[in-house]
Write a protein that holds these residues in place. Structure first.
Motif, PDB file in Angstrom:
ATOM      1  N   THR A 140      -6.456  -1.026  -2.533  1.00 20.77           N
ATOM      2  CA  THR A 140      -7.966  -1.034  -2.464  1.00 20.77           C
ATOM      3  C   THR A 140      -8.311  -0.392  -3.625  1.00 20.77           C
ATOM      4  O   THR A 140      -9.475  -0.503  -4.263  1.00 20.77           O
ATOM      5  CB  THR A 140      -8.511  -0.085  -1.172  1.00 20.77           C
ATOM      6  N   GLY A 141      -7.345   0.209  -4.648  1.00 26.77           N
ATOM      7  CA  GLY A 141      -7.671   0.785  -5.841  1.00 26.77           C
ATOM      8  C   GLY A 141      -6.568   1.515  -6.564  1.00 26.77           C
ATOM      9  O   GLY A 141      -5.725   1.606  -5.979  1.00 26.77           O
ATOM     10  N   PRO A 142      -6.720   1.772  -7.972  1.00 23.51           N
ATOM     11  CA  PRO A 142      -5.799   2.332  -8.710  1.00 23.51           C
ATOM     12  C   PRO A 142      -5.431   3.880  -8.308  1.00 23.51           C
ATOM     13  O   PRO A 142      -4.326   4.043  -8.484  1.00 23.51           O
ATOM     14  CB  PRO A 142      -6.341   2.355 -10.093  1.00 23.51           C
ATOM     15  N   ARG A 143      -6.213   4.555  -7.474  1.00 19.93           N
ATOM     16  CA  ARG A 143      -6.004   6.057  -7.168  1.00 19.93           C
ATOM     17  C   ARG A 143      -5.190   5.838  -5.425  1.00 19.93           C
ATOM     18  O   ARG A 143      -4.977   6.954  -5.268  1.00 19.93           O
ATOM     19  CB  ARG A 143      -7.544   6.745  -6.977  1.00 19.93           C
ATOM     20  N   SER A 144      -5.233   4.720  -4.959  1.00 16.08           N
ATOM     21  CA  SER A 144      -4.669   4.659  -3.720  1.00 16.08           C
ATOM     22  C   SER A 144      -3.168   3.825  -3.827  1.00 16.08           C
ATOM     23  O   SER A 144      -3.040   2.813  -4.705  1.00 16.08           O
ATOM     24  CB  SER A 144      -5.791   4.045  -2.830  1.00 16.08           C
ATOM     25  N   GLY A 164       7.079  -2.623  10.419  1.00 15.42           N
ATOM     26  CA  GLY A 164       7.532  -2.617   9.008  1.00 15.42           C
ATOM     27  C   GLY A 164       6.651  -2.079   8.026  1.00 15.42           C
ATOM     28  O   GLY A 164       6.592  -2.426   6.653  1.00 15.42           O
ATOM     29  N   LYS A 165       5.818  -1.221   8.352  1.00 12.05           N
ATOM     30  CA  LYS A 165       4.780  -0.512   7.583  1.00 12.05           C
ATOM     31  C   LYS A 165       5.455   0.297   6.344  1.00 12.05           C
ATOM     32  O   LYS A 165       6.301   1.118   6.776  1.00 12.05           O
ATOM     33  CB  LYS A 165       3.810   0.446   8.313  1.00 12.05           C
ATOM     34  N   LYS A 166       4.852   0.090   5.173  1.00 12.50           N
ATOM     35  CA  LYS A 166       5.388   0.993   4.238  1.00 12.50           C
ATOM     36  C   LYS A 166       4.713   1.148   2.968  1.00 12.50           C
ATOM     37  O   LYS A 166       3.959   0.337   2.643  1.00 12.50           O
ATOM     38  CB  LYS A 166       6.974   0.599   3.877  1.00 12.50           C
ATOM     39  N   LYS A 167       4.720   2.232   2.311  1.00 18.51           N
ATOM     40  CA  LYS A 167       4.149   2.568   1.050  1.00 18.51           C
ATOM     41  C   LYS A 167       4.625   2.035  -0.183  1.00 18.51           C
ATOM     42  O   LYS A 167       5.858   2.099  -0.157  1.00 18.51           O
ATOM     43  CB  LYS A 167       3.518   3.794   0.914  1.00 18.51           C
ATOM     44  N   LEU A 168       3.849   1.519  -1.093  1.00 23.52           N
ATOM     45  CA  LEU A 168       4.855   1.023  -2.214  1.00 23.52           C
ATOM     46  C   LEU A 168       4.062   1.652  -3.573  1.00 23.52           C
ATOM     47  O   LEU A 168       2.800   1.857  -3.491  1.00 23.52           O
ATOM     48  CB  LEU A 168       4.368  -0.522  -2.287  1.00 23.52           C
ATOM     49  N   ASP A 169       4.996   2.156  -4.256  1.00 22.47           N
ATOM     50  CA  ASP A 169       4.490   3.013  -5.491  1.00 22.47           C
ATOM     51  C   ASP A 169       4.607   2.053  -6.732  1.00 22.47           C
ATOM     52  O   ASP A 169       4.032   2.463  -7.823  1.00 22.47           O
ATOM     53  CB  ASP A 169       5.475   4.105  -5.754  1.00 22.47           C
ATOM     54  N   ASP A 170       5.230   1.144  -6.787  1.00 19.12           N
ATOM     55  CA  ASP A 170       5.241   0.075  -7.962  1.00 19.12           C
ATOM     56  C   ASP A 170       4.621  -0.989  -7.854  1.00 19.12           C
ATOM     57  O   ASP A 170       5.130  -1.957  -8.834  1.00 19.12           O
ATOM     58  CB  ASP A 170       6.783   0.072  -8.226  1.00 19.12           C
ATOM     59  N   TRP A 171       3.656  -1.224  -6.935  1.00 21.45           N
ATOM     60  CA  TRP A 171       3.076  -2.625  -7.096  1.00 21.45           C
ATOM     61  C   TRP A 171       2.225  -2.834  -8.380  1.00 21.45           C
ATOM     62  O   TRP A 171       1.465  -1.856  -8.707  1.00 21.45           O
ATOM     63  CB  TRP A 171       1.946  -2.949  -5.734  1.00 21.45           C
ATOM     64  N   ASP A 172       2.316  -3.936  -8.972  1.00 23.01           N
ATOM     65  CA  ASP A 172       1.735  -4.341 -10.324  1.00 23.01           C
ATOM     66  C   ASP A 172       0.228  -4.337 -10.367  1.00 23.01           C
ATOM     67  O   ASP A 172      -0.294  -4.594 -11.400  1.00 23.01           O
ATOM     68  CB  ASP A 172       2.534  -5.380 -10.830  1.00 23.01           C
ATOM     69  N   LEU A 173      -0.439  -4.553  -9.326  1.00 22.92           N
ATOM     70  CA  LEU A 173      -1.878  -4.528  -9.242  1.00 22.92           C
ATOM     71  C   LEU A 173      -2.615  -3.382  -8.892  1.00 22.92           C
ATOM     72  O   LEU A 173      -2.237  -2.694  -7.948  1.00 22.92           O
ATOM     73  CB  LEU A 173      -2.441  -5.780  -8.386  1.00 22.92           C
ATOM     74  N   ASP A 174      -3.873  -3.075  -9.523  1.00 22.54           N
ATOM     75  CA  ASP A 174      -4.507  -2.130  -9.288  1.00 22.54           C
ATOM     76  C   ASP A 174      -5.424  -2.254  -8.055  1.00 22.54           C
ATOM     77  O   ASP A 174      -5.612  -1.269  -7.215  1.00 22.54           O
ATOM     78  CB  ASP A 174      -5.567  -1.731 -10.619  1.00 22.54           C
TER      79      ASP A 174
END
Length: 547
Positions: A140-144, A164-174
């Motif tokens: 939803t935004g570059p800070r999230s 299979g929920k998980k956080k992604l730190d390296d997705w390329d879109l803001d």
């Protein structure tokens, strides 16, 4: 003799059917009645969602569509990525895994989606045919942080389950969303293909950039031709002329306003407080009465008063519509359609059943378009291409109603015209009357059909002027060639008789030839009164020989 079954036994067999269970057995109603159509419908629903999300957030859309062949026969992976505002994580399972869930069904403003079925139906079809859930990545935004999940649909209860929920730190879109699903489908090029659909999306949405990769790895890009989003439509309240008695009774029972006059003036558009008091009195209702105390008989009288011919209620506001626009439509037509004449027309907004709608028409003629085929009709509803059931669509019928012979084209009775012609028709409305849940054809309403025909006729007159002018130019050239042929014969004969060079004589005869043919052309031009064509900003003429 068969044993008699009691009513009690029959009653125990009855049970509630969930909407997802119903559509799982009747997938053809949603556009999944063939493998080829299933692929197109899936891409369509995902692209529609992406465009709507970007426009509502004020973001110029940039969408990537990727198709990959999956393991197994007739298995494909559809992946659609956009740069939209993203999706709140808690809402994602219901958006992609619950039918009839959305934000647009109760909103009276133009949008691509209407029913809250599309993308969740595609996810359900993929799950039914491959057993695999839909995968979502969003931010939803570059800070999230971006998140990823898979959504499974319980068709018995129409409830989603996120796994299979998980956080992604390296997705390329803001910010943006990617939806990926595997389904049983068939990929083919040509008519009613994904390629044709995306090309038409580019025509009707010149503000969007589209990137497409087919299963063979071939890339196609449609770069935006307009650098601003369409004007955002505003939501309006229901118009009295579009509300049926049962709906009126429901609104009276559920309103938050204290009196019947407040309900009429605040829950409906174009009803002033003074008019509301007058309508209530004509129906024999105290204007200060509580709305939920109005009985059916009184509500019926109020309904009759609202729809009485003596009741002058202004048409609904049209700022709920967002047409493509004249210049934008011209930009879209020239985006991949190589023609020599382009003409567009936007009608004033009109109303059917209390719902505002607006018709836009564009024509492309000549150039590289096939001269021996029937005209091609590109149908759009709220900027979405309609690919199937063309024959039963109101748009096609309206185009066929036009007498194209008046504009210099050939046409058989009850058919489309023949020649190098594309007719684009866009219907914008707060509620497009589709003929089925699959949203592939517009129902035949007289008001809509009339507006389409009038817009097509206006464009047709401009095309007719151009076609006739071009025919006159060819005729003039042929006459001049005939004159020049005889001039050479005459000059040669005079030279043979006199034995002298007759260059001056030849030049004078050629000048007379040019003058006579130009004079005839000028007289015909005056008769055709083509000033309208030359001065119109709705027309673009391109040199067919120019690169």
């Amino acid at each position: 003799m068969a044993k008699r079954v009691t009513a009690e036994t029959l009653s125990r067999r009855q049970r509630e059917i969930s909407v997802s269970e119903f559509f799982a057995k009747n997938r053809h109603l949603l556009g999944f009645d063939s493998l080829r159509k299933a692929l197109l419908t899936t891409v369509k629903e995902a692209v529609d969602n992406s465009l709507d999300a970007c426009e509502e957030a004020g973001i110029l859309p940039e969408i990537r569509v990727e198709l990959d062949a999956a393991e197994g026969e007739n298995r494909y992976v559809v992946r659609v990525t956009d740069n939209g505002p993203g999706i709140v994580e808690a809402q994602a399972p219901r958006i992609f895994g619950q039918l009839l869930y959305g934000s647009k069904f109760h909103s009276l403003k133009q949008s691509r989606g209407q029913q809250g079925i599309g993308i969740s139906a595609a996810a359900m079809y993929g799950q039914l045919t491959t057993g695999k859930p839909v995968s979502i990545v969003s931010r939803t935004g570059p800070r999230s942080s971006a998140y990823a999940m898979q959504v499974v649909i319980d068709t018995n209860t129409n409830k989603p389950k996120a796994v299979g929920k998980k956080k992604l730190d390296d997705w390329d879109l803001d910010h943006g969303t990617r939806v990926e699903l595997e389904l049983e489908a068939q990929y083919m090029k040509g008519r009613q293909s994904v390629e044709e659909f995306l090309h038409q999306v580019a025509v009707a949405n010149p503000h969007a950039t589209l990137h497409y990769r087919d299963p063979h790895g071939a890339e196609t890009d449609y770069v935006r031709g307009v650098q601003s989003n369409p004007v955002a439509p505003s939501e309006i309240k229901p118009h009295p002329h579009g509300v049926e008695l049962g709906v009126l009774m429901k609104m009276l029972q559920s309103t938050r306003h204290a009196t019947i006059s407040q309900c009429l003036s605040r829950d409906f558009s174009r009803v002033s407080p003074q008019m509301a008091v007058g309508l209530a009195k004509r129906a024999g209702i105290d204007p200060k009465a509580r709305p939920n105390t109005v009985v059916r008989k009184a509500a019926d009288k109020l309904y009759q008063a609202l729809n009485d011919s003596a009741t002058r209620i202004r048409p609904p506001s049209t700022d709920c519509l967002s047409p493509i626009g004249v210049q934008e439509l011209l930009a879209g037509l020239t985006r991949g359609i190589r023609a020599e004449f382009y003409g567009v027309e936007t009608r004033r907004p009109a109303v059917y059943r209390g719902n505002p709608f607006q018709v836009e028409v564009g024509l492309a003629w000549g150039g590289d378009l096939p001269a021996d085929d029937l005209a091609k009709v590109l149908r759009f509803a709220n900027r979405v291409p309609l690919q199937y059931l063309a024959g039963s669509c109101c748009i096609t019928k309206a185009v066929m109603d036009v007498s194209w012979r008046n504009y210099g084209l050939t046409q058989s009775r009850g058919a489309l015209p023949s020649g190098p012609l594309i007719v684009l028709v866009h219907l914008a409305s707060v509620w497009v009357p589709f003929s089925s849940e699959s949203k592939v054809a517009v129902a035949d309403y007289d008001e809509i059909r009339k507006e389409i025909k009038l817009a097509v006729q206006t464009c047709g007159r401009r095309l007719g002027q151009y076609v006739k002018r071009k025919a006159r130019a060819k005729s003039e050239a042929r006459r001049r060639e005939v004159f020049n042929l005889y001039i050479e014969e005459v000059v040669n004969s005079v030279e043979a008789i006199t034995g002298k060079d007759q260059k001056l004589f030849r030049d004078r005869l050629l000048a007379i030839s040019r003058k006579k043919t130009e004079l005839a052309g000028m007289l015909e031009e005056q008769e055709a009164s083509s000033d309208e064509l030359e001065a119109s900003e709705n027309v673009l003429v391109v040199d067919p020989n120019a690169e």
